[in-house]
Design an enzyme around this catalytic site. Structure first.
Site, PDB file in Angstrom:
ATOM      1  N   CYS A   1       3.358  -5.145  -8.528  1.00 39.91           N
ATOM      2  CA  CYS A   1       2.600  -4.477  -7.522  1.00 39.91           C
ATOM      3  C   CYS A   1       2.173  -2.911  -7.978  1.00 39.91           C
ATOM      4  CB  CYS A   1       3.085  -4.483  -6.123  1.00 39.91           C
ATOM      5  SG  CYS A   1       4.670  -3.726  -6.052  1.00 39.91           S
TER       6      CYS A   1
ATOM      7  N   GLU B   1      -4.969  -4.488  -4.447  1.00 38.85           N
ATOM      8  CA  GLU B   1      -4.783  -5.567  -5.356  1.00 38.85           C
ATOM      9  C   GLU B   1      -3.920  -6.750  -4.699  1.00 38.85           C
ATOM     10  OE1 GLU B   1      -2.699  -2.394  -8.738  1.00 38.85           O
ATOM     11  OE2 GLU B   1      -1.870  -4.185  -8.096  1.00 38.85           O
TER      12      GLU B   1
HETATM   13  S1  SF4 Z   1       8.329  -1.809  -4.077  1.00 37.84           S
HETATM   14 FE1  SF4 Z   1       8.667   0.122  -2.823  1.00 37.84          FE
HETATM   15  S2  SF4 Z   1       7.138   1.549  -3.329  1.00 37.84           S
HETATM   16 FE2  SF4 Z   1       6.398  -0.423  -4.053  1.00 37.84          FE
HETATM   17  S3  SF4 Z   1       5.241  -1.484  -2.529  1.00 37.84           S
HETATM   18 FE3  SF4 Z   1       7.160  -2.231  -2.096  1.00 37.84          FE
HETATM   19  S4  SF4 Z   1       8.178  -0.565  -0.691  1.00 37.84           S
HETATM   20 FE4  SF4 Z   1       6.247   0.284  -1.654  1.00 37.84          FE
END
Ligand code: SF4
Length: 347
Positions: free
Chosen positions: A336, A94
């Site tokens: 994300c 993404e």
């Molecule tokens: S928030 Fe944590 S699990 Fe999500 S992409 Fe970032 S490091 Fe990885």
């Protein structure tokens, strides 16, 4: 097999072209088309001869011309656009474009999936599949550049899927490439790398003196709560992460941003706000408060507005530079990993 040329330096491109029997000057022509005009198909590069276009198509590929856009979502306010891309090996990633008052920024992914398993994030649901190459990171910016031309993306945040410090060389390689005068010519001041707290990566960044902005996902200042939200805290406890980030801030002269998701009854108390202030007092730091998107399955709720404002006030009273993040793209799952997770569920 055709050679991928996207992301090669001018010298590397020249070498490839000469080895393919092409004239040296073709490399600088193609380089200009790719990185200054965002044209990725050889047949659309008008100053190439037909014979050379045939050779180029036989021997080389250009990643952005071959990427399959699986889903393209635009937020209802038109300011955020998210792409789910299918990479050449069938994996998906993404990438998100945001239109701000000052211009365009892109939130790029650095890995397919993520191994860090943060409790609030969909990217970590199935672990890390693989690192992205620097070309795949650069490609995310250039895909959007071609869509918004003649405008171009002026900021990059490495805050999508993946932990950038676990793919350090490819991530910094991509940022250095975007900084080049003969490509996007983007200032390091307009680049941000966000880490969950991988200390060796932060230390390396300080040693190598690449003056980008560092963001640290902190999200809690009680050890047990942070470990519960971010298992990485077991290996790299947050007080040591703050110490490493402060070293980076002093070495680079750039203020570190601490991201803090506010989750109702988990990390949003006045005591948490005071603890956070104590940790960051006299640090070259700012805090970005992010009211949580509710995740009912995990029991995560957003704190009431009054509680969020109260948290902010305590930080400000302690002279901590803090803001509440403006939300963008909420209606298109811009957080994300959400879109990729949905796509994988449906595969
Ligand atoms: S928030 Fe944590 S699990 Fe999500 S992409 Fe970032 S490091 Fe990885």
């Amino acid at each position: 097999m055709k050679k991928e040329i996207f992301g090669l330096t001018p010298e590397e491109l020249q070498q490839e072209f000469v080895a393919a029997g092409l004239k040296k000057f073709r490399a600088s022509q193609v380089y200009q088309w790719l990185y200054k005009k965002c044209v990725f198909k050889f047949e659309e590069m008008h100053n190439l001869s037909k014979a050379d276009i045939t050779v180029l198509n036989e021997k080389f590929t250009v990643m952005p011309a071959n990427i399959n856009i699986l889903t393209r979502w635009k937020s209802s306010d038109g300011l955020t656009e998210k792409l789910l891309l299918e990479l050449q090996d069938g994996n998906s990633l993404e990438t998100v474009l945001m239109h701000h008052d000052y211009g365009y920024s892109v939130c790029v992914s650095s890995q397919v999936g993520c191994a860090m398993a943060c409790a609030f994030c969909a990217s970590g649901l199935n672990g890390c599949v693989r690192n992205l190459t620097s070309a795949e990171i650069i490609m995310q910016v250039y895909l959007f550049n071609s869509m918004i031309a003649p405008q171009q993306v002026s900021r990059v945040v490495v805050m999508g899927s993946g932990e950038p410090m676990l793919n350090y060389d490819e991530v910094t390689g991509a940022l250095k490439f975007l900084h080049r005068e003969d490509t996007a010519f983007m200032s390091y001041r307009n680049m941000t790398v966000s880490t969950c707290g991988i200390i060796p990566g932060i230390e390396r960044l300080a040693e190598e003196n690449i003056p980008i902005n560092l963001a640290v996902s902190l999200h809690a200042v009680k050890d047990d709560v942070r470990t519960q939200l971010m298992p990485v805290n077991k290996g790299f406890p947050f007080p040591s992460v703050i110490a490493a980030a402060e070293k980076y801030a002093r070495a680079s002269g750039r203020q570190v941003t601490y991201e803090y998701i506010l989750i109702k009854d988990k990390n949003d108390s006045p005591e948490d706000a005071q603890l956070l202030s104590n940790y960051l007092k006299f640090k070259h730091a700012s805090v970005n408060l992010i009211p949580a998107n509710p995740v009912p399955e995990k029991g995560f709720e957003r704190p009431p507005a009054k509680r969020i404002e109260g948290f902010l006030r305590i930080l400000q009273k302690n002279k901590i530079n803090a803001t509440i993040r403006k939300e963008m793209g909420k209606d298109i799952n811009a957080a994300c990993g959400q879109l990729r997770a949905k796509f994988n569920d449906n595969k």
